[in-house]
Design an enzyme around this catalytic site. Structure first.
Site, short mmCIF file in Angstrom:
data_model
loop_
_atom_site.label_atom_id
_atom_site.label_comp_id
_atom_site.label_asym_id
_atom_site.label_seq_id
_atom_site.Cartn_x
_atom_site.Cartn_y
_atom_site.Cartn_z
N ARG A 63 0.81 -1.23 0.00
CA ARG A 63 0.00 0.00 0.00
C ARG A 63 0.84 1.27 0.00
NH1 ARG A 63 -2.75 -3.24 3.61
NH2 ARG A 63 -4.58 -4.19 2.62
N LYS A 119 1.89 11.73 -10.93
CA LYS A 119 1.05 10.87 -11.77
C LYS A 119 1.86 9.63 -12.10
CE LYS A 119 -1.95 14.00 -14.33
NZ LYS A 119 -2.34 14.37 -15.71
N GLU A 139 8.35 19.94 -23.94
CA GLU A 139 7.65 20.15 -22.66
C GLU A 139 8.26 21.35 -21.91
OE1 GLU A 139 4.95 18.44 -22.37
OE2 GLU A 139 5.28 16.52 -23.37
N LYS A 177 6.50 23.36 -13.50
CA LYS A 177 5.66 22.19 -13.25
C LYS A 177 5.41 22.05 -11.75
CE LYS A 177 3.88 17.92 -13.94
NZ LYS A 177 3.94 16.72 -14.72
N GLU A 213 -5.34 17.50 -10.17
CA GLU A 213 -5.86 17.92 -11.48
C GLU A 213 -7.37 18.19 -11.44
OE1 GLU A 213 -4.63 17.19 -16.05
OE2 GLU A 213 -5.06 15.37 -14.93
N ARG A 246 -4.16 22.51 -13.14
CA ARG A 246 -3.19 21.58 -13.73
C ARG A 246 -3.48 21.32 -15.21
NH1 ARG A 246 -0.50 16.54 -10.36
NH2 ARG A 246 0.69 15.69 -12.08
N ASN A 249 -1.67 20.88 -20.31
CA ASN A 249 -2.04 20.23 -21.57
C ASN A 249 -1.95 21.17 -22.77
OD1 ASN A 249 -2.49 17.71 -20.51
ND2 ASN A 249 -4.64 18.17 -20.00
N HIS A 282 -1.62 19.86 -26.24
CA HIS A 282 -1.82 18.41 -26.16
C HIS A 282 -3.13 17.92 -26.76
CE1 HIS A 282 1.84 18.43 -23.88
NE2 HIS A 282 1.77 17.13 -23.63
N HIS A 330 -2.36 14.88 -29.06
CA HIS A 330 -2.92 13.54 -28.88
C HIS A 330 -3.67 13.09 -30.13
CE1 HIS A 330 -2.79 14.24 -24.26
NE2 HIS A 330 -1.70 13.64 -24.69
N HIS A 389 6.31 11.92 -29.04
CA HIS A 389 5.32 12.74 -28.34
C HIS A 389 5.73 14.22 -28.41
CE1 HIS A 389 2.43 14.05 -25.40
NE2 HIS A 389 3.39 14.52 -24.63
N1 LIG Z 1 3.55 11.01 -15.20
C1 LIG Z 1 3.48 12.12 -15.89
O1 LIG Z 1 3.04 13.17 -15.39
C2 LIG Z 1 3.94 12.11 -17.31
C3 LIG Z 1 4.12 13.32 -17.99
C4 LIG Z 1 4.64 13.29 -19.28
C5 LIG Z 1 4.95 12.07 -19.87
N2 LIG Z 1 4.74 10.91 -19.19
C6 LIG Z 1 5.07 9.61 -19.79
O2 LIG Z 1 6.47 9.59 -20.03
C7 LIG Z 1 6.74 8.67 -21.09
C8 LIG Z 1 7.73 9.30 -22.02
O3 LIG Z 1 8.90 9.61 -21.32
P1 LIG Z 1 10.35 9.50 -21.99
O4 LIG Z 1 10.37 10.23 -23.25
O5 LIG Z 1 11.34 9.84 -20.94
O6 LIG Z 1 10.39 7.95 -22.40
P2 LIG Z 1 11.31 6.71 -22.07
O7 LIG Z 1 11.34 6.42 -20.63
O8 LIG Z 1 10.86 5.63 -22.98
O9 LIG Z 1 12.79 7.17 -22.50
C9 LIG Z 1 13.08 7.42 -23.84
C10 LIG Z 1 14.28 6.59 -24.32
O10 LIG Z 1 15.49 7.15 -23.80
C11 LIG Z 1 16.26 6.13 -23.18
N3 LIG Z 1 17.03 6.80 -22.14
C12 LIG Z 1 16.56 7.26 -20.95
N4 LIG Z 1 17.51 7.98 -20.32
C13 LIG Z 1 18.62 7.94 -21.11
C14 LIG Z 1 19.91 8.51 -21.01
N5 LIG Z 1 20.25 9.30 -20.00
N6 LIG Z 1 20.78 8.27 -22.01
C15 LIG Z 1 20.42 7.52 -23.08
N7 LIG Z 1 19.22 6.97 -23.24
C16 LIG Z 1 18.31 7.18 -22.27
C17 LIG Z 1 15.28 5.10 -22.74
O11 LIG Z 1 15.87 3.85 -22.58
C18 LIG Z 1 14.27 5.14 -23.88
O12 LIG Z 1 14.74 4.35 -24.94
C19 LIG Z 1 5.39 8.35 -21.71
O13 LIG Z 1 5.00 7.05 -21.34
C20 LIG Z 1 4.45 9.37 -21.12
O14 LIG Z 1 3.13 8.90 -21.00
C21 LIG Z 1 4.24 10.92 -17.93
ZN LIG Z 2 3.34 15.87 -23.00
#
Ligand SMILES: NC(=O)c1ccc[n+]([C@@H]2O[C@H](COP(=O)([O-])OP(=O)(O)OC[C@H]3O[C@@H](n4cnc5c(N)ncnc54)[C@H](O)[C@@H]3O)[C@@H](O)[C@H]2O)c1
Ligand SMILES: [Zn+2]
Length: 362
Positions: A122, A144, A186, A228, A238, A242, A246, A249, A253, A266
């Protein structure tokens, strides 16, 4: 240590976003009362290959005894299969409610690792150590967490705040160029919705940002993360404000949906979305000056969207956006650069014109 950004939440909860080399992590963990020796590192294969042994030896030197769960890189990892893998490994390692989970990677690792932390016993202490631009300025902050479902992205999850976000911008040096540039979307978004001075600074420093000059990147990440932090501090769950996060977005999307996930990154979709949303803004608020924003967004290099993807098709995709409320689409727009608001009931022909500007077809 550099000055931390503080996130204050209701009921006396809160945490710091702190910048510095990962070597400082053990001290930071001790400062917030997290004690070893057990901890769970959740990471992906790319990050583990690059930095896993360094993180483990930093922790070992301070008496920690981490177990590492290495996940495959990529969005598919945000699934119940890998959530379960983290849970299985953590439980067989004999965790208790004080055992921290360190999510070490990009947004995928942070989202699935964070959700695992929320569900284990939990809730066990979560520490985010983001390694991509998206994660450092956006996903690791705000609580999130979650995984995807066949019906849609991010549909299973929880608000679960970390105890600490530790940001080492030197880790960004190894990010593939496309990932790095996409993440900047972002950061630009945060500037446009809340801090016109940051936008002007980004504009002036854009070449150094693209070249990943250390001090410039560190300042960009710090200032974008602070925005942020400030938004989520004021609206943790949210229910209102918050939503301005978006910006761009609703368009992005729809584009991702119409093109199929993975065609554009993205961030690329968000850059196109912000062009469209800025066009809308300039029509809704004709007295504000959006010229510099439009010129800046227009010169950002993003892949060309095939002509078969028409504004009409995109309009249909928009309607199925899960963020729509009631029967009307909602758009985050700018009243002026640096100040965002939400509108609905925007005329369909204006949305179509916005698409044309976003796609560079005007
Ligand atoms: N929780 C939230 O509020 C929130 C907000 C925005 C996005 N997201 C989520 O985040 C995800 C996208 O995040 P992302 O772009 O970081 O994706 P990701 O975690 O897939 O990383 C992108 C790529 O970079 C590689 N990588 C990571 N760090 C590295 C480094 N230092 N050097 C070399 N390679 C590296 C990873 O292995 C991967 O191949 C999506 O799933 C999205 O839904 C969540
Ligand atoms: Zn985004």
């Amino acid at each position: 240590m550099n000055e931390a950004i503080r996130i204050d939440l209701p009921d006396g909860r809160g945490y710091n976003i702190q910048a510095g080399p990962i070597d400082w992590l053990p001290d930071a963990l001790a400062e917030i009362g997290l004690q070893g020796p057990g901890c769970i590192i959740v990471t992906d294969k790319n990050v583990d290959d690059l930095y896993g042994s360094r993180l483990r030896s930093i922790l070992h030197e301070s008496g920690w005894d981490p177990s590492t769960v290495v996940l495959p890189p990529g969005e598919e990892t945000k699934s119940d299969q890998y959530l379960r893998r983290i849970q299985d490994r953590a439980l067989s390692a004999g965790i208790d409610r004080r055992t921290p989970l360190l999510a070490f990677g990009g947004g995928v690792t942070g989202d699935v690792g964070g959700f695992a932390a929320a569900t284990l016993l939990r809730g066990i202490p979560l520490v985010q150590i983001p390694t991509t631009v998206i994660a450092q300025v956006d996903s690791a902050i705000g609580g999130k967490t979650g995984i995807n479902h066949a019906v849609g992205k991010n549909l299973i999850g929880a608000f679960y705040q970390p105890r600490l976000v530790h940001v080492d911008t030197s880790l960004l040096a190894t990010l593939p160029d496309r990932e790095y540039r996409s993440g900047l979307a972002e950061a630009v978004k945060h500037a446009l919705i809340a801090d016109v001075d940051l936008f002007e600074w980004i504009r002036r420093n854009w070449n150094s940002i693209l070249e990943r000059e250390q001090t410039v990147t560190a300042e960009l990440v710090r200032r974008a993360a602070a925005i942020k932090a400030s938004v989520v501090s004021r609206d943790e769950l949210e229910t209102g404000l918050r939503e301005i996060l978006n910006f761009g977005h609703t368009f992005a999307h729809a584009l991702e949906l119409a093109l199929g996930y993975g065609t554009l990154t993205h961030g690329e979709a968000v850059f196109i979305g912000m062009r469209a949303a800025t066009f809308l803004s300039s029509h809704l608020y004709p007295d504000a000056n959006f010229e510099r924003v439009r010129a800046f967004l227009a010169r950002i290099d993003v892949p060309i969207v095939p002509g078969s993807v028409t504004p009409g098709r995109l309009g249909d995709a928009m309607k199925s956006d899960k963020k729509k409320r009631g029967s009307e689409l909602r758009f985050v727009v700018l009243e002026a650069p640096g100040s965002a608001t939400v509108v609905s009931g925007v005329d369909a022909s204006l949305v179509e014109a916005a698409w044309r500007e976003g796609l560079g077809r005007s």
